[in-house]
Design a protein around this motif. Sequence first.
Motif, mmCIF file in Angstrom:
data_model
loop_
_atom_site.group_PDB
_atom_site.id
_atom_site.type_symbol
_atom_site.label_atom_id
_atom_site.label_comp_id
_atom_site.label_asym_id
_atom_site.label_seq_id
_atom_site.Cartn_x
_atom_site.Cartn_y
_atom_site.Cartn_z
ATOM 1 N N GLN A 186 68.635 31.098 21.381
ATOM 2 C CA GLN A 186 69.232 30.264 22.453
ATOM 3 C C GLN A 186 70.694 31.094 23.409
ATOM 4 N N LEU A 187 70.551 31.232 24.469
ATOM 5 C CA LEU A 187 71.501 32.064 25.158
ATOM 6 C C LEU A 187 72.134 31.182 26.392
ATOM 7 N N LEU A 188 73.495 31.092 26.114
ATOM 8 C CA LEU A 188 74.460 30.346 27.237
ATOM 9 C C LEU A 188 75.032 31.281 27.857
ATOM 10 N N TYR A 189 75.211 31.241 29.597
ATOM 11 C CA TYR A 189 75.945 32.121 30.253
ATOM 12 C C TYR A 189 76.738 31.317 31.177
ATOM 13 N N SER A 190 77.767 32.007 31.540
ATOM 14 C CA SER A 190 78.626 30.932 32.490
ATOM 15 C C SER A 190 79.517 31.910 33.144
ATOM 16 N N CYS A 191 80.008 31.296 34.392
ATOM 17 C CA CYS A 191 81.071 32.066 35.137
ATOM 18 C C CYS A 191 82.197 31.038 35.411
ATOM 19 N N LYS A 192 83.102 31.347 36.387
ATOM 20 C CA LYS A 192 84.243 30.210 36.524
ATOM 21 C C LYS A 192 83.581 28.835 37.254
ATOM 22 N N ILE A 193 82.458 28.951 38.195
ATOM 23 C CA ILE A 193 81.865 27.959 38.871
ATOM 24 C C ILE A 193 80.857 27.285 38.245
ATOM 25 N N LYS A 194 79.952 27.818 37.322
ATOM 26 C CA LYS A 194 78.757 27.255 36.720
ATOM 27 C C LYS A 194 78.461 27.918 35.392
ATOM 28 N N SER A 195 77.761 27.009 34.605
ATOM 29 C CA SER A 195 76.901 27.544 33.363
ATOM 30 C C SER A 195 75.596 27.244 33.211
ATOM 31 N N GLN A 196 74.909 27.902 32.464
ATOM 32 C CA GLN A 196 73.404 27.353 32.169
ATOM 33 C C GLN A 196 72.885 28.041 30.702
ATOM 34 N N ALA A 197 72.145 27.343 30.120
ATOM 35 C CA ALA A 197 71.486 27.571 28.905
ATOM 36 C C ALA A 197 70.072 28.027 29.057
ATOM 37 N N ILE A 198 69.496 28.821 28.156
ATOM 38 C CA ILE A 198 68.058 29.040 28.167
ATOM 39 C C ILE A 198 67.761 29.485 26.794
ATOM 40 N N LEU A 199 66.433 29.076 26.493
ATOM 41 C CA LEU A 199 65.746 29.239 24.964
ATOM 42 C C LEU A 199 64.826 30.581 25.149
ATOM 43 N N THR A 247 66.489 29.820 13.173
ATOM 44 C CA THR A 247 65.438 30.015 12.341
ATOM 45 C C THR A 247 65.254 28.767 11.302
ATOM 46 N N ASP A 248 64.105 28.376 11.253
ATOM 47 C CA ASP A 248 63.700 26.907 10.622
ATOM 48 C C ASP A 248 64.639 25.813 11.022
ATOM 49 N N GLY A 249 65.023 25.621 12.139
ATOM 50 C CA GLY A 249 65.915 24.745 12.578
ATOM 51 C C GLY A 249 67.344 24.981 12.514
ATOM 52 N N LYS A 250 67.693 26.110 11.686
ATOM 53 C CA LYS A 250 69.139 26.275 11.413
ATOM 54 C C LYS A 250 69.303 27.567 12.404
ATOM 55 N N HIS A 251 70.795 27.455 12.546
ATOM 56 C CA HIS A 251 71.344 28.301 13.589
ATOM 57 C C HIS A 251 72.484 29.161 13.090
ATOM 58 N N SER A 252 72.809 30.406 13.800
ATOM 59 C CA SER A 252 73.590 31.251 13.151
ATOM 60 C C SER A 252 74.847 30.982 13.869
ATOM 61 N N LYS A 253 75.894 31.960 13.657
ATOM 62 C CA LYS A 253 77.193 31.876 14.397
ATOM 63 C C LYS A 253 76.560 32.580 15.566
ATOM 64 N N SER A 254 77.551 32.533 16.741
ATOM 65 C CA SER A 254 77.326 33.233 17.958
ATOM 66 C C SER A 254 77.905 34.562 18.109
ATOM 67 N N ALA A 255 77.202 35.389 18.903
ATOM 68 C CA ALA A 255 77.987 36.563 19.433
ATOM 69 C C ALA A 255 78.018 36.574 20.672
ATOM 70 N N SER A 256 79.072 37.121 21.177
ATOM 71 C CA SER A 256 79.505 37.029 22.675
ATOM 72 C C SER A 256 79.829 38.317 23.618
ATOM 73 N N LEU A 257 79.623 38.611 24.791
ATOM 74 C CA LEU A 257 80.180 39.573 25.502
ATOM 75 C C LEU A 257 80.185 39.163 26.984
ATOM 76 N N SER A 258 81.119 39.804 27.738
ATOM 77 C CA SER A 258 81.149 39.584 29.160
ATOM 78 C C SER A 258 80.681 40.849 29.891
ATOM 79 N N VAL A 259 80.144 40.713 30.933
ATOM 80 C CA VAL A 259 79.651 41.620 32.047
ATOM 81 C C VAL A 259 79.992 41.055 33.528
ATOM 82 N N PHE A 260 80.279 42.166 34.406
ATOM 83 C CA PHE A 260 80.395 42.090 35.942
ATOM 84 C C PHE A 260 79.229 42.335 36.414
#
Length: 505
Positions: free
Chosen positions: A447-460, A486-499
């Motif tokens: 699952q990936l969540l990305y956002s900027c100052k004016i909007k955000s969106q999630a995808i699977l 995995t099997d209905g369980k989720h891990s900790k998140s990892a993040s990064l920022s890109v322009f």
Amino acid sequence: MTFYNLKPGLKYDFQIKTQLKSGGLSQPALASAHTEAIPPGNVQVSDVSISTVSLTWETPAGEVGGFVVTCFCDSETHGEQTTDSESVTFYDLKPGLKYDFQIKTQLISGGLSQPAMASANTEAIPPGNVQVSDVSISTVSLTWEAAAGEVGGYVVTCFCDSETHGEQATDSESVTFYDLKPGLKYDFQIKTQLKSRGLSQPALISAHTEAIPPGNVQVSDVSISTVSLTWETPAGEVGGYVVTCFSDSETRGERTTDSESVTFYDLKPGLKYDFQIKTQLKSGGLSQPALASAHTEPIPPGNFQVSDVSISTVSLTWETPSGEVGGYVVTCFCDSETHGEQTTDSESVTFYDLKPGLKYDFQIKTQLKSGGLSQLALASAHTETKQESLREDLNERLPSVVTPPDHCNYQLIEVPSFGSIEVHRAGTNIIALGWAPTEQQVESHYQLLYSCKIKSQAILITDSRKVNIGDLLPGTEYTFSIIRITDGKHSKSASLSVFTGKHAS
């Protein structure tokens, strides 16, 4: 023939004989006569009242049998008395009139002397119904009714502390004394003055000039339930002060004090109170009021709470306190520096454009319609970090992905570290990401969540370890946060920022 050097008021007998030329005398012819009586001497008016006149005199020589005294008024006989004493009193005379008197000595033989004359005015009646018609801080006006008699005018004398302050003569039935001192007692004597210049007994009256209201009235202290006032003592015979408290034109209380201060208790918070302070003389007279107004302090808003927080906003709510509330002043601080201030008439406010992950302190004050402010109510809040915000948004968009309860047994599988996520491409409106497979060969999706100052969106993402994200804004920083499921369980998140790249100019 005339006999001289006879004594007054005596009977003289006379014999008259005819004498012949030869010297012989006839039998006598007889005659008698009284010399005239002398009028009474040293006639004096010994006493006068409004209805009586008393006279005294001295007895003359001769065979005095008594005295005849006649009283006249305007040439008409008012009365007559016969007496054998050297005094007489006439009663039932009218006040303020001139009376003339004739006093004749009456011989034993009945003969009367020439009159001795005397005049007297009965006393004038004092003015009637004397009243104080008007009083100010420096004047007293008097009125009265005209007295009976030959009134020529009135003499009015003003006294203060037994000393004469002034005197006025007038032919009217009113008088005003000026330049009096405020708050003092003045005594007045009003005498009727006859045309003959005689004066009546005085009519008496007293009056206090008006007291001066207290000076320099000030509100010395205010709380949510009390108001304290102070003032300066005015001139005059001050006995104390009467202070009345009003709210909405209704009397809330009254205090009498001999000091120059007063405090009203048990007032309601946030309301306007009006005060009247009157000087009270020792005689009981009251001055015009000095006026003052004050608002009791408002109560701070109640139940001041943080109702919502995001990475850039904090929302606050509170309950309305009692009183004449006009609105609220809410101030935002960060590191003791003012970040912003808002005035509102509602029971909520939101501060925008805050920085993520910082602590903000908030002060709220109730503002009265008069402009007065209450004491503070305080609240604090931390804005969310970007990671916290991304996770919350992801949980909202993908409800199937939830944080497992504490009591569940599950294996936490780490997503590859930040270094294993690669940016394959960063265009003006697209970013391509990829990551290496994990060591555990377990079927997973992402699952990936990305956002900027004016909007955000999630995808699977399933069956892939790379993704292209399009329709992005050029020249904009995007934050990406990814978790593995995995099997209905989720891990900790990892993040990064890109322009994303900018358009070519």
